[in-house]
Design a protein around this motif. Structure first.
Motif, mmCIF file in Angstrom:
data_model
loop_
_atom_site.group_PDB
_atom_site.id
_atom_site.type_symbol
_atom_site.label_atom_id
_atom_site.label_comp_id
_atom_site.label_asym_id
_atom_site.label_seq_id
_atom_site.Cartn_x
_atom_site.Cartn_y
_atom_site.Cartn_z
ATOM 1 N N VAL A 130 43.045 38.496 30.528
ATOM 2 C CA VAL A 130 43.837 39.539 29.873
ATOM 3 C C VAL A 130 45.236 39.431 30.451
ATOM 4 O O VAL A 130 45.425 39.506 31.665
ATOM 5 C CB VAL A 130 43.290 40.963 30.119
ATOM 6 C CG1 VAL A 130 44.305 42.016 29.630
ATOM 7 C CG2 VAL A 130 41.955 41.175 29.419
ATOM 8 N N MET A 131 46.232 39.214 29.577
ATOM 9 C CA MET A 131 47.609 39.117 30.028
ATOM 10 C C MET A 131 48.452 40.095 29.231
ATOM 11 O O MET A 131 48.447 40.068 28.003
ATOM 12 C CB MET A 131 48.134 37.701 29.830
ATOM 13 C CG MET A 131 49.580 37.554 30.238
ATOM 14 S SD MET A 131 50.026 35.809 30.184
ATOM 15 C CE MET A 131 51.800 35.943 30.265
ATOM 16 N N ALA A 132 49.143 40.983 29.931
ATOM 17 C CA ALA A 132 50.017 41.948 29.264
ATOM 18 C C ALA A 132 51.187 42.246 30.182
ATOM 19 O O ALA A 132 51.001 42.379 31.390
ATOM 20 C CB ALA A 132 49.251 43.227 28.948
ATOM 21 N N LEU A 254 42.076 48.196 35.470
ATOM 22 C CA LEU A 254 40.624 48.343 35.609
ATOM 23 C C LEU A 254 39.946 48.378 34.238
ATOM 24 O O LEU A 254 38.832 47.880 34.084
ATOM 25 C CB LEU A 254 40.280 49.601 36.421
ATOM 26 C CG LEU A 254 40.723 49.573 37.891
ATOM 27 C CD1 LEU A 254 40.137 50.757 38.653
ATOM 28 C CD2 LEU A 254 40.345 48.273 38.585
ATOM 29 N N ARG A 255 40.633 48.934 33.242
ATOM 30 C CA ARG A 255 40.078 48.872 31.881
ATOM 31 C C ARG A 255 40.000 47.417 31.413
ATOM 32 O O ARG A 255 39.053 47.018 30.739
ATOM 33 C CB ARG A 255 40.907 49.723 30.918
ATOM 34 C CG ARG A 255 40.670 51.212 31.158
ATOM 35 C CD ARG A 255 41.444 52.120 30.235
ATOM 36 N NE ARG A 255 40.942 52.159 28.874
ATOM 37 C CZ ARG A 255 41.176 53.179 28.049
ATOM 38 N NH1 ARG A 255 41.866 54.233 28.467
ATOM 39 N NH2 ARG A 255 40.728 53.158 26.811
ATOM 40 N N ALA A 256 41.003 46.625 31.793
ATOM 41 C CA ALA A 256 40.999 45.188 31.447
ATOM 42 C C ALA A 256 39.849 44.468 32.153
ATOM 43 O O ALA A 256 39.187 43.608 31.570
ATOM 44 C CB ALA A 256 42.337 44.561 31.817
ATOM 45 N N VAL A 257 39.607 44.826 33.420
ATOM 46 C CA VAL A 257 38.485 44.240 34.184
ATOM 47 C C VAL A 257 37.167 44.515 33.457
ATOM 48 O O VAL A 257 36.342 43.611 33.279
ATOM 49 C CB VAL A 257 38.440 44.833 35.611
ATOM 50 C CG1 VAL A 257 37.094 44.552 36.282
ATOM 51 C CG2 VAL A 257 39.586 44.270 36.456
ATOM 52 N N ARG A 258 36.967 45.744 33.023
ATOM 53 C CA ARG A 258 35.719 46.113 32.329
ATOM 54 C C ARG A 258 35.596 45.360 31.005
ATOM 55 O O ARG A 258 34.505 44.929 30.625
ATOM 56 C CB ARG A 258 35.689 47.633 32.091
ATOM 57 C CG ARG A 258 35.630 48.425 33.378
ATOM 58 C CD ARG A 258 35.733 49.944 33.162
ATOM 59 N NE ARG A 258 35.870 50.592 34.463
ATOM 60 C CZ ARG A 258 36.934 51.311 34.853
ATOM 61 N NH1 ARG A 258 37.951 51.497 34.027
ATOM 62 N NH2 ARG A 258 36.965 51.835 36.062
ATOM 63 N N PHE A 259 36.721 45.200 30.304
ATOM 64 C CA PHE A 259 36.731 44.477 29.032
ATOM 65 C C PHE A 259 36.306 43.021 29.218
ATOM 66 O O PHE A 259 35.609 42.449 28.376
ATOM 67 C CB PHE A 259 38.143 44.556 28.435
ATOM 68 C CG PHE A 259 38.353 43.703 27.211
ATOM 69 C CD1 PHE A 259 38.028 44.178 25.950
ATOM 70 C CD2 PHE A 259 38.901 42.425 27.321
ATOM 71 C CE1 PHE A 259 38.228 43.383 24.814
ATOM 72 C CE2 PHE A 259 39.098 41.628 26.195
ATOM 73 C CZ PHE A 259 38.761 42.111 24.942
ATOM 74 N N LEU A 260 36.722 42.399 30.326
ATOM 75 C CA LEU A 260 36.431 40.985 30.563
ATOM 76 C C LEU A 260 34.991 40.732 30.990
ATOM 77 O O LEU A 260 34.525 39.595 30.931
ATOM 78 C CB LEU A 260 37.373 40.422 31.638
ATOM 79 C CG LEU A 260 38.827 40.184 31.213
ATOM 80 C CD1 LEU A 260 39.645 39.702 32.399
ATOM 81 C CD2 LEU A 260 38.905 39.181 30.063
ATOM 82 N N ALA A 261 34.293 41.765 31.435
ATOM 83 C CA ALA A 261 32.923 41.586 31.934
ATOM 84 C C ALA A 261 32.072 40.897 30.865
ATOM 85 O O ALA A 261 32.013 41.339 29.719
ATOM 86 C CB ALA A 261 32.316 42.932 32.308
ATOM 87 N N PHE A 268 43.448 37.386 25.998
ATOM 88 C CA PHE A 268 43.482 38.715 25.389
ATOM 89 C C PHE A 268 44.679 39.495 25.916
ATOM 90 O O PHE A 268 45.269 39.124 26.925
ATOM 91 C CB PHE A 268 42.187 39.482 25.716
ATOM 92 C CG PHE A 268 40.931 38.741 25.352
ATOM 93 C CD1 PHE A 268 40.420 38.791 24.056
ATOM 94 C CD2 PHE A 268 40.250 37.973 26.297
ATOM 95 C CE1 PHE A 268 39.261 38.092 23.715
ATOM 96 C CE2 PHE A 268 39.098 37.265 25.965
ATOM 97 C CZ PHE A 268 38.604 37.333 24.678
ATOM 98 N N ASP A 269 45.010 40.595 25.215
ATOM 99 C CA ASP A 269 46.047 41.479 25.744
ATOM 100 C C ASP A 269 45.538 42.919 25.711
ATOM 101 O O ASP A 269 44.371 43.170 25.397
ATOM 102 C CB ASP A 269 47.365 41.306 24.980
ATOM 103 C CG ASP A 269 47.261 41.705 23.509
ATOM 104 O OD1 ASP A 269 46.275 42.372 23.117
ATOM 105 O OD2 ASP A 269 48.182 41.358 22.743
ATOM 106 N N MET A 270 46.407 43.881 26.036
ATOM 107 C CA MET A 270 45.944 45.267 26.130
ATOM 108 C C MET A 270 45.619 45.866 24.767
ATOM 109 O O MET A 270 44.844 46.814 24.680
ATOM 110 C CB MET A 270 46.969 46.121 26.877
ATOM 111 C CG MET A 270 46.986 45.884 28.384
ATOM 112 S SD MET A 270 45.393 46.184 29.215
ATOM 113 C CE MET A 270 45.350 47.981 29.248
ATOM 114 N N PHE A 271 46.175 45.311 23.682
ATOM 115 C CA PHE A 271 45.767 45.778 22.354
ATOM 116 C C PHE A 271 44.287 45.465 22.132
ATOM 117 O O PHE A 271 43.561 46.256 21.540
ATOM 118 C CB PHE A 271 46.624 45.120 21.255
ATOM 119 C CG PHE A 271 47.885 45.880 20.919
ATOM 120 C CD1 PHE A 271 48.527 46.663 21.870
ATOM 121 C CD2 PHE A 271 48.441 45.809 19.647
ATOM 122 C CE1 PHE A 271 49.693 47.358 21.564
ATOM 123 C CE2 PHE A 271 49.612 46.500 19.328
ATOM 124 C CZ PHE A 271 50.236 47.277 20.292
#
Length: 277
Positions: A130-132, A254-261, A268-271
């Motif tokens: 995830v890169m933003a 941390l939301r990005a960490v959960r998304f990558l699980a 990916f990005d924050m959208f």
């Protein structure tokens, strides 16, 4: 009730943090500790940092059992994901180690060149990233609002982006301001590289209506303010986001960490993380 990650049984995300003794690094260590579902599994810093060898949570007055190291392989050995808000060169060195070890990556670093972004895209074939330029949930909602505004205000409105940050920030305009420009340009069917204006001085001539202007302010301890001005005839619309604390970036990370699980590859990005596509 949220127990400290180091005493909590059950599943959790094993997170390593880069630049761990910096302002953002410390905020991330604290956010991981306070979360119910993440655990600190690695701590990286530059070899010159006085924190090397110390416990990564020492500044919080408690022991995490994770020592700060300058060796990416050692720091990533127990981790599933690395959060990196450092400088482009540091992030790319960590990227290579993550790719070798199969560790996913959350990148909040800004100031990458196009060639460096290509390296990140290439690595995303083997790991999930995830890169933003801004991990704040509020900023990403603001980007969505800007997209909508730009589509509706596509003629007769001059667009200016004004950003302010603390005196220590090394790149300008901010990555967030550039992202705002990109989102707006895309919504208008323009290329930001062609229409951005970064400096005005002297006799500039009349403003070209197809341009997007940027103004940069640096001073004091401003965490991050961004305003986009849509200036029409007889009215103007301002969409503003102000950060009062880096905690918003940590929570978004941390939301990005959960998304990558469970994800193996892809950029990916924050959208994507927030379902704003």
């Amino acid at each position: 009730m949220s127990m400290a990650p180091d005493s909590k049984p059950g599943a959790h995300h094993r997170v390593a943090i880069a630049g761990v003794s910096g302002r953002m690094g410390q905020m991330l260590v604290e956010a991981v500790r306070d979360s119910g579902d993440c655990r600190l599994a690695g701590a990286l810093d530059q070899a010159s940092s006085p924190a090397i060898g110390n416990d990564a949570s020492a500044f919080l007055g408690h022991a995490s059992g994770v020592a700060v190291t300058a060796d990416p392989r050692a720091g990533l050995a127990q981790a599933q994901v690395l959060i990196d808000f450092t400088r482009p060169e540091g992030t790319l060195a960590h990227l290579r180690a993550c790719r070798e070890l199969g560790v996913n990556l959350v990148i909040g670093t800004t100031g990458f060149s196009d060639a460096q972004k290509d390296q990140i895209r290439d690595a995303a074939r083997d790991i999930a990233i995830v890169m933003a330029p801004n991990m704040s949930v509020g900023v990403n909602v603001t980007l969505k609002l800007l997209e909508m505004a730009a589509q509706a205000l596509d003629t007769g409105y001059d667009i200016e982006i004004i950003e302010a940050h603390h005196r220590h920030k090394v790149d300008a305009p901010s990555g967030t301001a550039l992202k705002m420009g990109e989102v707006i340009a895309q919504a208008l069917g323009r290329d930001l590289k062609q229409c951005a204006v970064y400096a005005r001085e002297g006799v500039t001539g009349e403003r070209d209506p197809s341009t997007i202007g940027f103004s940069t302010i640096r001073g004091g301890d401003i965490v991050g303010d961004h305003t986009v001005l849509f200036a029409g005839t007889g009215e103007r619309i301002e969409i503003t986001h102000k950060s009062a604390s880096r905690a918003t970036y940590a929570q978004g990370s941390l939301r990005a960490v959960r998304f990558l699980a469970g994800r193996r590859s892809g950029l990916f990005d924050m959208f994507d993380v927030l379902g704003l596509r």
